[in-house]
Enzyme design. Structure first.
Site, PDB file in Angstrom:
ATOM      1  N   HIS A  66     -57.409   5.694 -23.657  1.00 21.57           N
ATOM      2  CA  HIS A  66     -57.669   7.120 -23.869  1.00 21.57           C
ATOM      3  C   HIS A  66     -57.636   7.805 -22.499  1.00 21.57           C
ATOM      4  O   HIS A  66     -57.367   7.134 -21.477  1.00 21.57           O
ATOM      5  CB  HIS A  66     -59.014   7.325 -24.580  1.00 21.57           C
ATOM      6  CG  HIS A  66     -60.147   6.562 -23.945  1.00 21.57           C
ATOM      7  ND1 HIS A  66     -60.594   6.827 -22.679  1.00 21.57           N
ATOM      8  CD2 HIS A  66     -60.878   5.499 -24.383  1.00 21.57           C
ATOM      9  CE1 HIS A  66     -61.584   6.001 -22.373  1.00 21.57           C
ATOM     10  NE2 HIS A  66     -61.766   5.168 -23.392  1.00 21.57           N
ATOM     11  N   HIS A 126     -59.390   6.112 -19.449  1.00 22.63           N
ATOM     12  CA  HIS A 126     -58.617   5.074 -18.757  1.00 22.63           C
ATOM     13  C   HIS A 126     -57.503   5.716 -17.921  1.00 22.63           C
ATOM     14  O   HIS A 126     -57.245   5.318 -16.785  1.00 22.63           O
ATOM     15  CB  HIS A 126     -57.931   4.141 -19.757  1.00 22.63           C
ATOM     16  CG  HIS A 126     -58.864   3.368 -20.647  1.00 22.63           C
ATOM     17  ND1 HIS A 126     -59.000   3.623 -21.985  1.00 22.63           N
ATOM     18  CD2 HIS A 126     -59.696   2.329 -20.375  1.00 22.63           C
ATOM     19  CE1 HIS A 126     -59.866   2.768 -22.517  1.00 22.63           C
ATOM     20  NE2 HIS A 126     -60.305   1.979 -21.565  1.00 22.63           N
ATOM     21  N   SER A 186     -63.069   3.558 -26.351  1.00 21.96           N
ATOM     22  CA  SER A 186     -62.163   2.974 -27.349  1.00 21.96           C
ATOM     23  C   SER A 186     -62.889   2.801 -28.684  1.00 21.96           C
ATOM     24  O   SER A 186     -62.263   2.772 -29.739  1.00 21.96           O
ATOM     25  CB  SER A 186     -61.652   1.618 -26.876  1.00 21.96           C
ATOM     26  OG  SER A 186     -61.109   1.752 -25.585  1.00 21.96           O
ATOM     27  N   ARG A 187     -64.221   2.676 -28.626  1.00 21.06           N
ATOM     28  CA  ARG A 187     -64.986   2.481 -29.863  1.00 21.06           C
ATOM     29  C   ARG A 187     -65.132   3.778 -30.660  1.00 21.06           C
ATOM     30  O   ARG A 187     -65.483   3.731 -31.845  1.00 21.06           O
ATOM     31  CB  ARG A 187     -66.359   1.901 -29.554  1.00 21.06           C
ATOM     32  CG  ARG A 187     -66.292   0.463 -29.054  1.00 21.06           C
ATOM     33  CD  ARG A 187     -67.662  -0.157 -28.852  1.00 21.06           C
ATOM     34  NE  ARG A 187     -67.576  -1.572 -28.525  1.00 21.06           N
ATOM     35  CZ  ARG A 187     -67.440  -2.053 -27.291  1.00 21.06           C
ATOM     36  NH1 ARG A 187     -67.386  -1.226 -26.267  1.00 21.06           N
ATOM     37  NH2 ARG A 187     -67.354  -3.350 -27.083  1.00 21.06           N
TER      38      ARG A 187
END
Ligand code: AMP
Length: 282
Positions: free
Chosen positions: A34, A37, A186-187
């Protein structure tokens, strides 16, 4: 952009590049990328001539099997995103490539590995240290970029580099948030539509806590945060701690530390979210 799945192929490429004294920047990730990062990759790109991004979901840092199984894996999409921000090399090994033999190294991080995340995720940071040490040995980067989103991890990595005399500069990068304040993760993609609407409440509370830190003692502030979030029917705090930003020791008096950070882990449904904020800065 090159994508390598083996250590030998990537090292062969890097060895040739190093003949012209290039600077190598390295961003270790578990993929499902995302903008958080990508901010690390962009910073790396601005400070190095070659940027390597590793994508490896490291099984030995997961203390929860379900979390490992459900971890999103989106290599094709990740590659397109990385290409667009100028990444030069993706290193995406499989488990056998990273661990031809089990790596049972035990690291010692003292207090850093007893508080907060470490209390609730036994073995997690050892698994992180094992994989990051192996990746550092493989990539031999000049600079490595880590997000402050995983604040405790950042302190662990700094300690690892110091203990093992690894010749790499660790560059911390600020937390990237969604417009509504939710820390990118990411979660987040595992949240339901309803949960996603509630999730920003975590950061909103931390943000208010920063204001209240001027008036309340650390203990009273901790209780206020716990109560505010736990009052919400879908949110359950796993921990909230006010810690010295360097040692991660609990802060009981604001005067005892230069920089205090509030770190939180919250369950929203099945999804565990973490965040942090600087509460006091001298
Ligand atoms: P992960 O793929 O979750 O292991 O994260 C890879 C790197 O990206 C770590 O250094 C994280 O701290 C960093 N990172 C993840 N989310 C964010 C974010 N929202 N802002 C800044 N850095 C992040």
């Amino acid at each position: 952009m090159e994508i390598f799945k083996t250590i030998a192929a990537m090292q062969n490429f890097l060895q040739k590049a190093k003949k012209t004294s290039v600077k190598i920047g390295f961003v270790p990730t578990m993929g499902a990328l995302h903008d958080g990062h990508l901010a690390l990759v962009k910073k790396a790109k601005s400070e190095n001539s070659i940027v390597v991004v590793s994508i490896f979901v490291n099984p030995i840092q997961f203390n929860n099997k379900e979390d490992l199984l459900k971890y999103p894996r989106t290599l094709e999409k990740d590659a397109a995103l990385l290409d667009a921000v100028g990444c030069d090399i993706i290193f995406a090994p499989d488990e056998k490539e990273m661990y031809p033999e089990p790596d049972n190294t035990v690291y010692e991080f003292g207090k850093l590995a007893t508080v907060m995340e470490a209390k609730f995720r036994p073995g997690h940071f050892n698994g992180v240290a094992v994989v990051v040490k192996r990746l550092f040995d493989i990539v031999q980067a000049d600079n490595a970029y880590f997000g402050e989103k995983d604040y405790q991890q950042l302190q662990i990595i700094k300690s690892l580099v110091k203990q093992k005399n690894i010749p790499v500069n660790i560059i911390p990068c600020p937390i990237v948030r969604e417009i509504d304040g939710l820390a990118m993760s990411s979660r987040n993609m595992r949240l339901t539509f309803e949960e996603r609407k509630i999730a920003p409440f975590i950061y909103q509370t931390l943000f208010q806590a920063k204001e209240k830190a001027k008036l309340l003692t650390p203990t009273d502030l901790t209780n206020w945060v716990l109560q505010s979030i736990n009052n919400h029917k879908l949110l359950t705090v796993e921990y909230f701690e006010i810690a010295d930003a360097t040692t991660l020791s609990p802060v009981t008096d604001w005067e005892d530390c230069e920089l205090a950070i509030g770190c939180i882990a919250v369950f929203l449904g099945n999804v565990r979210l973490i965040d942090n904020i600087v509460l006091k800065q001298n």
